[in-house]
Design a protein around this motif. Structure first.
Motif, PDB file in Angstrom:
ATOM      1  N   UNK A 174       0.839  -1.194   0.000  1.00  0.00           N
ATOM      2  CA  UNK A 174       0.000   0.000   0.000  1.00  0.00           C
ATOM      3  C   UNK A 174       0.879   1.252   0.000  1.00  0.00           C
ATOM      4  N   UNK A 175       1.772   1.346  -0.977  1.00  0.00           N
ATOM      5  CA  UNK A 175       2.745   2.430  -0.996  1.00  0.00           C
ATOM      6  C   UNK A 175       2.370   3.589  -1.908  1.00  0.00           C
ATOM      7  N   UNK A 176       1.193   3.577  -2.511  1.00  0.00           N
ATOM      8  CA  UNK A 176       0.856   4.614  -3.490  1.00  0.00           C
ATOM      9  C   UNK A 176       0.934   6.014  -2.899  1.00  0.00           C
ATOM     10  N   UNK A 177       0.358   6.218  -1.716  1.00  0.00           N
ATOM     11  CA  UNK A 177       0.309   7.558  -1.131  1.00  0.00           C
ATOM     12  C   UNK A 177       1.705   8.085  -0.807  1.00  0.00           C
ATOM     13  N   UNK A 178       2.547   7.245  -0.204  1.00  0.00           N
ATOM     14  CA  UNK A 178       3.890   7.699   0.146  1.00  0.00           C
ATOM     15  C   UNK A 178       4.724   7.930  -1.108  1.00  0.00           C
ATOM     16  N   UNK A 179       4.557   7.076  -2.112  1.00  0.00           N
ATOM     17  CA  UNK A 179       5.318   7.231  -3.356  1.00  0.00           C
ATOM     18  C   UNK A 179       4.920   8.510  -4.078  1.00  0.00           C
ATOM     19  N   UNK A 180       3.638   8.810  -4.118  1.00  0.00           N
ATOM     20  CA  UNK A 180       3.166  10.044  -4.763  1.00  0.00           C
ATOM     21  C   UNK A 180       3.697  11.270  -4.029  1.00  0.00           C
ATOM     22  N   UNK A 181       3.669  11.218  -2.698  1.00  0.00           N
ATOM     23  CA  UNK A 181       4.162  12.339  -1.893  1.00  0.00           C
ATOM     24  C   UNK A 181       5.642  12.578  -2.149  1.00  0.00           C
ATOM     25  N   UNK A 182       6.431  11.511  -2.126  1.00  0.00           N
ATOM     26  CA  UNK A 182       7.867  11.650  -2.310  1.00  0.00           C
ATOM     27  C   UNK A 182       8.219  12.081  -3.730  1.00  0.00           C
ATOM     28  N   UNK A 183       7.485  11.599  -4.713  1.00  0.00           N
ATOM     29  CA  UNK A 183       7.743  12.009  -6.094  1.00  0.00           C
ATOM     30  C   UNK A 183       7.567  13.519  -6.242  1.00  0.00           C
ATOM     31  N   UNK A 184       6.537  14.040  -5.624  1.00  0.00           N
ATOM     32  CA  UNK A 184       6.293  15.483  -5.684  1.00  0.00           C
ATOM     33  C   UNK A 184       7.383  16.255  -4.943  1.00  0.00           C
ATOM     34  N   UNK A 185       7.748  15.798  -3.753  1.00  0.00           N
ATOM     35  CA  UNK A 185       8.754  16.498  -2.954  1.00  0.00           C
ATOM     36  C   UNK A 185      10.126  16.461  -3.622  1.00  0.00           C
ATOM     37  N   UNK A 186      10.474  15.343  -4.210  1.00  0.00           N
ATOM     38  CA  UNK A 186      11.761  15.246  -4.896  1.00  0.00           C
ATOM     39  C   UNK A 186      11.797  16.160  -6.116  1.00  0.00           C
ATOM     40  N   UNK A 187      10.680  16.244  -6.812  1.00  0.00           N
ATOM     41  CA  UNK A 187      10.602  17.163  -7.949  1.00  0.00           C
ATOM     42  C   UNK A 187      10.823  18.602  -7.518  1.00  0.00           C
ATOM     43  N   UNK A 188      10.286  18.974  -6.357  1.00  0.00           N
ATOM     44  CA  UNK A 188      10.463  20.328  -5.846  1.00  0.00           C
ATOM     45  C   UNK A 188      11.918  20.605  -5.474  1.00  0.00           C
ATOM     46  N   UNK A 189      12.658  19.548  -5.149  1.00  0.00           N
ATOM     47  CA  UNK A 189      14.078  19.701  -4.821  1.00  0.00           C
ATOM     48  C   UNK A 189      14.965  19.710  -6.062  1.00  0.00           C
ATOM     49  N   UNK A 190      14.356  19.551  -7.224  1.00  0.00           N
ATOM     50  CA  UNK A 190      15.119  19.617  -8.464  1.00  0.00           C
ATOM     51  C   UNK A 190      15.523  18.284  -9.044  1.00  0.00           C
ATOM     52  N   UNK A 191      15.081  17.187  -8.435  1.00  0.00           N
ATOM     53  CA  UNK A 191      15.371  15.859  -8.972  1.00  0.00           C
ATOM     54  C   UNK A 191      14.541  15.604 -10.230  1.00  0.00           C
ATOM     55  N   UNK A 192      15.130  14.889 -11.161  1.00  0.00           N
ATOM     56  CA  UNK A 192      14.353  14.324 -12.267  1.00  0.00           C
ATOM     57  C   UNK A 192      13.809  12.993 -11.764  1.00  0.00           C
ATOM     58  N   UNK A 193      12.508  12.877 -11.686  1.00  0.00           N
ATOM     59  CA  UNK A 193      11.855  11.748 -11.015  1.00  0.00           C
ATOM     60  C   UNK A 193      11.165  10.852 -12.033  1.00  0.00           C
ATOM     61  N   UNK A 194      11.343   9.561 -11.850  1.00  0.00           N
ATOM     62  CA  UNK A 194      10.631   8.592 -12.680  1.00  0.00           C
ATOM     63  C   UNK A 194       9.878   7.614 -11.788  1.00  0.00           C
ATOM     64  N   UNK A 195       8.608   7.418 -12.112  1.00  0.00           N
ATOM     65  CA  UNK A 195       7.783   6.432 -11.419  1.00  0.00           C
ATOM     66  C   UNK A 195       7.923   5.106 -12.157  1.00  0.00           C
ATOM     67  N   UNK A 196       8.428   4.092 -11.470  1.00  0.00           N
ATOM     68  CA  UNK A 196       8.707   2.813 -12.111  1.00  0.00           C
ATOM     69  C   UNK A 196       7.655   1.794 -11.715  1.00  0.00           C
ATOM     70  N   UNK A 197       6.902   1.283 -12.672  1.00  0.00           N
ATOM     71  CA  UNK A 197       5.818   0.350 -12.338  1.00  0.00           C
ATOM     72  C   UNK A 197       6.341  -0.960 -11.776  1.00  0.00           C
ATOM     73  N   UNK A 198       5.545  -1.565 -10.923  1.00  0.00           N
ATOM     74  CA  UNK A 198       5.793  -2.906 -10.392  1.00  0.00           C
ATOM     75  C   UNK A 198       4.541  -3.734 -10.642  1.00  0.00           C
ATOM     76  N   UNK A 199       4.625  -5.024 -10.421  1.00  0.00           N
ATOM     77  CA  UNK A 199       3.467  -5.884 -10.634  1.00  0.00           C
ATOM     78  C   UNK A 199       2.290  -5.399  -9.802  1.00  0.00           C
ATOM     79  N   UNK A 200       1.111  -5.358 -10.420  1.00  0.00           N
ATOM     80  CA  UNK A 200      -0.086  -4.910  -9.710  1.00  0.00           C
ATOM     81  C   UNK A 200      -0.352  -5.750  -8.468  1.00  0.00           C
TER      82      UNK A 200
END
Length: 368
Positions: A25-51
């Protein structure tokens, strides 16, 4: 002067542990961190895993630096249970839960430390090496997220996982391999009161095997455990089948193979003796790794700890981490302590001073 903003670090850590993220159940934390890392200037990629593994995704992020060199920093985003509705409490410099859940310092303390270090480097406009990040799902219970991580994205030749306990300065350079066993014993049902002698009790077979099996601490490098047992429907039925899950771990591959063979052979002998059926599914969970103390990565880490007045210590561990998987995939990786303590229990805690210290280490390491 470290530049670590203790309040900002603690506030961010508290924010992260309040996000429910039990394994899968990591969707919420992953979405939060992706946004925060983007704000820090990181180039962020969301990598899919098995559903079937998670509703979330692995995260890869990259922040170019002006200094030579590149290092991958990694933490996992999931927690064990009970990890929902965490209420952090700060008392005498220690952060813990209210006692009804785990805290989630395993492994969100590492995430918070990494991001605080980046904020400090940027605020002070300090040159740093290129930083790559791998934040994984479902580490707990099998290192599944790192197994599915797209390694082709990673340009670094070395990595640091921040996912261990102990004193700050602890460098895990040796970790065990683990083999998982799923055992099904098939006996024969019979009425326990009218004709028990006509049955084959699967529990009796298992008990005989386990009584002859060497378990727990085998030696200073090897352990074994039976952790799950399921069977039986009623007291008046001779137990027809029994399911068990076991594991063996060792820092030495030959010792691990020998222990697994011993466990499998003991079950086979007991099943044969009683005329029971037996099925064993034996799977390697992860391989051991061992990095020499004079490896350049270890030396770099030592230098950074010494620069802040911390005595570094290399040691082995009995636990696995994403470092096992990254090493297996060819990326030299060590695991560092963030100071987390009593993990996987409702008494889990972490000292604020330790969180500050590991954040400070990262600023030294990345800027050197």
């Amino acid at each position: 002067m470290t530049g670590i903003n203790q309040q900002r670090l603690v506030d961010h850590f508290i924010e992260l542990v309040k996000i429910d993220s039990e394994s899968g159940n990591e969707k919420a934390i992953a979405e939060t961190l992706a946004e925060q890392l983007g704000q820090l200037g990181f180039r962020v990629q969301r990598l899919p895993v098995d559903d079937a593994l998670s509703n979330g995704f692995n995260l890869y992020a990259r922040l170019p630096g002006s200094l030579p060199g590149s290092t991958l920093l990694s933490c996992h985003m999931d927690t064990v249970s009970p990890g929902n509705g965490i209420t952090p409490i700060i008392e005498n410099g220690i952060i813990r839960s209210d006692g009804t859940t785990i805290l989630g310092g395993d492994d969100k303390s590492g995430i918070a430390a990494i991001m605080e270090a980046i904020r400090v480097l940027q605020h002070q406009n300090r040159p740093h090496q290129t930083v790559e990040l791998a934040f994984t799902v479902y580490e707990e219970g099998g290192l599944h997220g790192s197994k599915q991580f797209d390694m082709s994205l990673i340009e670094s030749g070395q990595a640091i996982v921040l996912d261990s306990g102990g004193d700050i300065g602890t460098i895990i350079t040796t970790a065990p391999g683990q083999q998982n066993l799923k055992i099904t014993l098939e006996g024969k049902p019979a009425h326990a009161g009218l004709a028990p002698e006509q049955g084959i009790n699967a529990l009796t077979v298992a008990a005989e095997a386990i009584s002859k099996m060497t378990l727990s601490r085998i030696d200073n490098e090897t352990t074994a455990n039976i952790g799950i047992v399921r069977g039986g429907n009623a007291t008046n039925i001779v137990m027809p089948s029994l399911y068990l899950e076991a594991e063996a771990r060792s820092l030495d591959d030959h010792k691990l193979a020998a222990q697994v063979h011993h466990m499998v052979d003991t079950f086979k002998q007991a099943a044969t003796h009683h005329g029971a059926g037996l099925n064993i599914d034996s799977q390697r969970a992860y391989n051991a790794y061992r990095i020499e103390d004079n490896h350049p990565l270890v030396e770099q880490i030592r230098t950074a700890f010494c620069a802040m007045g911390v005595e570094p210590k290399t040691r082995a561990t009995g636990g696995g981490s994403d470092a096992n998987i990254f090493n297996e995939k060819g990326l030299t990786t060590v695991n560092l302590s963030t100071g987390m303590a009593k993990v996987h229990t409702t008494e889990e805690q972490i000292a604020i001073d330790d969180m500050v210290a590991i954040s400070q280490f990262l600023t030294h390491f990345l800027a050197s």
